[in-house]
Design a protein around this motif. Structure first.
Motif, short mmCIF file in Angstrom:
data_model
loop_
_atom_site.label_atom_id
_atom_site.label_comp_id
_atom_site.label_asym_id
_atom_site.label_seq_id
_atom_site.Cartn_x
_atom_site.Cartn_y
_atom_site.Cartn_z
N MET A 250 59.88 13.32 68.24
CA MET A 250 61.44 12.72 68.25
C MET A 250 62.00 14.11 68.99
SD MET A 250 61.25 9.74 67.46
CE MET A 250 62.89 9.04 67.24
N VAL A 251 63.24 13.95 69.58
CA VAL A 251 63.69 15.10 70.46
C VAL A 251 64.33 16.17 69.27
CG1 VAL A 251 65.83 15.74 71.54
CG2 VAL A 251 64.77 13.55 72.07
N ASP A 252 64.09 17.24 69.57
CA ASP A 252 64.65 18.56 68.57
C ASP A 252 65.49 19.22 69.61
OD1 ASP A 252 64.36 20.17 66.81
OD2 ASP A 252 62.80 21.37 67.45
N ILE A 253 66.65 19.28 69.44
CA ILE A 253 67.82 19.81 70.21
C ILE A 253 68.60 20.42 69.15
CG2 ILE A 253 69.81 19.65 71.50
CD1 ILE A 253 68.28 17.84 73.40
N HIS A 254 69.07 19.87 68.07
CA HIS A 254 70.20 20.29 67.11
C HIS A 254 69.48 21.37 66.50
CE1 HIS A 254 73.05 17.28 68.32
NE2 HIS A 254 72.08 16.15 68.24
N THR A 255 70.19 22.52 66.01
CA THR A 255 69.68 23.61 65.56
C THR A 255 68.86 23.10 64.06
OG1 THR A 255 71.78 23.94 64.32
CG2 THR A 255 71.44 24.92 66.25
N SER A 256 69.28 22.80 63.32
CA SER A 256 68.43 22.66 61.91
C SER A 256 69.13 21.49 60.94
CB SER A 256 68.58 23.96 60.75
OG SER A 256 69.77 24.07 60.54
N GLN A 257 68.12 21.07 59.97
CA GLN A 257 68.20 19.94 59.16
C GLN A 257 69.27 20.45 58.10
OE1 GLN A 257 65.12 21.15 60.13
NE2 GLN A 257 65.52 19.38 61.75
N VAL A 258 70.67 19.95 58.29
CA VAL A 258 71.42 20.69 57.40
C VAL A 258 71.68 20.17 55.90
CG1 VAL A 258 73.98 21.30 57.17
CG2 VAL A 258 73.07 20.99 59.49
N PHE A 259 71.20 18.94 55.79
CA PHE A 259 71.38 18.11 54.31
C PHE A 259 70.50 16.81 54.39
CE2 PHE A 259 74.86 20.98 54.41
CZ PHE A 259 75.15 21.00 53.03
N PRO A 260 70.13 16.49 53.19
CA PRO A 260 69.50 15.31 52.86
C PRO A 260 69.81 14.29 51.84
CG PRO A 260 67.73 17.06 53.04
CD PRO A 260 69.11 17.45 53.27
N PHE B 258 58.44 11.15 64.08
CA PHE B 258 59.68 11.01 63.35
C PHE B 258 59.34 11.27 61.88
CE2 PHE B 258 62.74 8.43 60.84
CZ PHE B 258 63.74 9.02 61.21
N ASP B 259 58.06 10.95 61.46
CA ASP B 259 57.73 11.36 60.01
C ASP B 259 57.60 12.76 59.83
OD1 ASP B 259 55.61 12.14 61.88
OD2 ASP B 259 53.66 11.59 60.76
N VAL B 260 57.43 13.68 60.95
CA VAL B 260 57.52 14.93 60.57
C VAL B 260 59.24 15.56 60.53
CG1 VAL B 260 57.13 17.44 61.60
CG2 VAL B 260 55.60 15.64 61.92
N ALA B 261 60.07 14.92 61.16
CA ALA B 261 61.40 14.99 61.32
C ALA B 261 61.72 14.77 59.63
CB ALA B 261 62.12 14.04 62.32
N ILE B 262 61.34 13.53 59.26
CA ILE B 262 61.60 13.21 57.75
C ILE B 262 61.07 14.50 57.02
CG2 ILE B 262 61.16 11.72 55.96
CD1 ILE B 262 63.17 10.56 57.88
N ASP B 263 59.83 14.95 57.00
CA ASP B 263 59.38 15.93 56.18
C ASP B 263 60.12 17.07 56.16
OD1 ASP B 263 57.11 14.43 55.61
OD2 ASP B 263 55.75 15.32 57.01
N SER B 264 60.88 17.44 57.39
CA SER B 264 61.40 18.76 57.62
C SER B 264 62.82 18.74 56.75
CB SER B 264 61.93 19.00 58.97
OG SER B 264 62.45 17.87 59.59
N ILE B 265 63.26 17.48 56.29
CA ILE B 265 64.47 17.29 55.48
C ILE B 265 63.96 18.41 54.28
CG2 ILE B 265 65.76 15.78 54.02
CD1 ILE B 265 65.46 13.90 55.86
N SER B 266 63.11 18.47 53.55
CA SER B 266 62.81 19.23 52.40
C SER B 266 63.11 20.69 52.72
CB SER B 266 61.37 19.08 52.13
OG SER B 266 60.40 19.58 53.08
N LEU B 267 63.08 21.22 54.06
CA LEU B 267 63.38 22.77 54.33
C LEU B 267 64.68 22.92 54.32
CD1 LEU B 267 61.34 22.92 57.66
CD2 LEU B 267 60.63 23.54 55.56
N SER B 268 65.62 22.05 54.24
CA SER B 268 67.20 22.22 54.04
C SER B 268 67.70 22.59 52.25
CB SER B 268 67.98 21.10 54.39
OG SER B 268 67.62 19.87 53.99
N ALA B 269 66.57 22.24 51.52
CA ALA B 269 66.85 22.22 50.15
C ALA B 269 67.09 23.77 49.86
CB ALA B 269 65.63 21.82 49.37
N SER B 270 66.40 24.54 50.55
CA SER B 270 66.88 25.99 50.12
C SER B 270 68.16 26.46 50.29
CB SER B 270 66.00 26.89 51.12
OG SER B 270 66.21 26.95 52.36
#
Length: 293
Positions: free
Chosen positions: A1-11, A57-69
């Protein structure tokens, strides 16, 4: 899935709170999409699961966890305020199997076979698979490294610089033409902070209306910075693709069927984010004494 926005801000969202505005927004969005798609047959679970893998898209969902920090910082707390409990708590809240299951539950009920087949056909192509590979890697890459390398790439671009940037901007518009992303991020911030206050993690000095106004003003203030960061991210992610390949990708994203798919995917992504961050607020309240915000 497209990766343009900077980061996954929240979940994502919990069970004890009244229906949030984000949930209302999500339900309205899903309902509109389902009506737009018409009575076509919904995709089955196995097909949806395979679709997530093919499209990345599965990896995009996984990356939500990175925003926890970033969660403690959003509440005005020190990053290490929860000590060793933080790692275990965040891993439990942002469990990948749980997040995948939630996304698949929603898509199984809302994604029809025609839309699924259209998108899968593109992403299963040679170009599509190359795109998925680099987008998956970019989702999980270090944000500072992406920004630095992306800036360098933009500075080094010569003859086709303007053309590539124009394509990045078209891609960004195609995947979120209504600007749903930033509105959803603001809603997620509001729900997370309010949930943290309800859970006793912080005390708010403003009401919900005041909090929402502050966050909206902040989002507008940094809109240009986010746009620049998005271009850097795109330059980094798609650095090895030719102008012709990026043009083909952009035109695929601008197809009305693909745009409807991304509208649905964006809604699912932010629903998952909202749910998990509100659940995180509850968990934080069980281990952290009250502090002022």
């Amino acid at each position: 899935m497209v990766d343009i926005h900077t980061s996954q801000v929240f979940p994502r969202r919990p069970q004890i709170f009244v229906l949030s505005r984000l949930q209302s927004l999500f339900i309205a969005t899903i309902a509109a999409i389902v009506l737009a798609l018409g009575p076509a047959r919904a995709a089955d679970r196995d097909n949806v699961t395979a679709f997530l893998q093919v499209t990345g898209f599965d990896v995009a969902i996984d990356s939500i966890s990175l925003s926890a920090s970033s969660a403690p910082l959003m509440l005005g707390l020190e990053e290490d305020v929860f000590g060793l409990e933080w790692t275990l708590m965040s891993e439990q809240i942002f469990d990948r199997d749980l997040m995948h299951a939630r996304a698949i539950d929603i898509l199984e009920a809302t994604l029809d076979d025609d839309v699924l087949a259209h998108a899968a056909a593109f992403y299963a192509s040679e170009l599509g698979q190359r795109l998925v590979e680099v987008e998956n890697a970019s989702h999980l890459a270090d944000e500072d490294e992406k920004a630095a390398k992306g800036e360098m790439i933009l500075e080094e671009l010569q003859d086709d610089a303007d053309a590539r940037i124009a394509l990045f901007e078209r891609m960004d518009t195609a995947i979120d033409p209504q600007g749903f992303g930033m509105k959803a991020v603001t809603e997620i911030q509001v729900r997370f902070i309010l949930s943290a206050a309800y859970a006793g993690v912080i005390e708010l000095r403003v009401d919900e209306q005041g909090l929402r106004a502050m966050l909206t003003e902040n989002a507008e203030e940094f809109a240009q910075d986010r746009e620049v960061a998005g271009l850097r991210n795109a330059a980094y992610t798609y650095r090895d693709f030719t102008l012709a390949e990026l043009t083909e990708y952009t035109e695929a994203l601008e197809d009305p069927t693909m745009m409807r798919l991304y509208e649905l995917m964006n809604a699912v992504h932010f629903e998952v984010m909202s749910n998990r961050f509100e659940a995180l607020a509850i968990a934080m309240g069980q281990v952290q004494p009250q502090q002022d915000l």
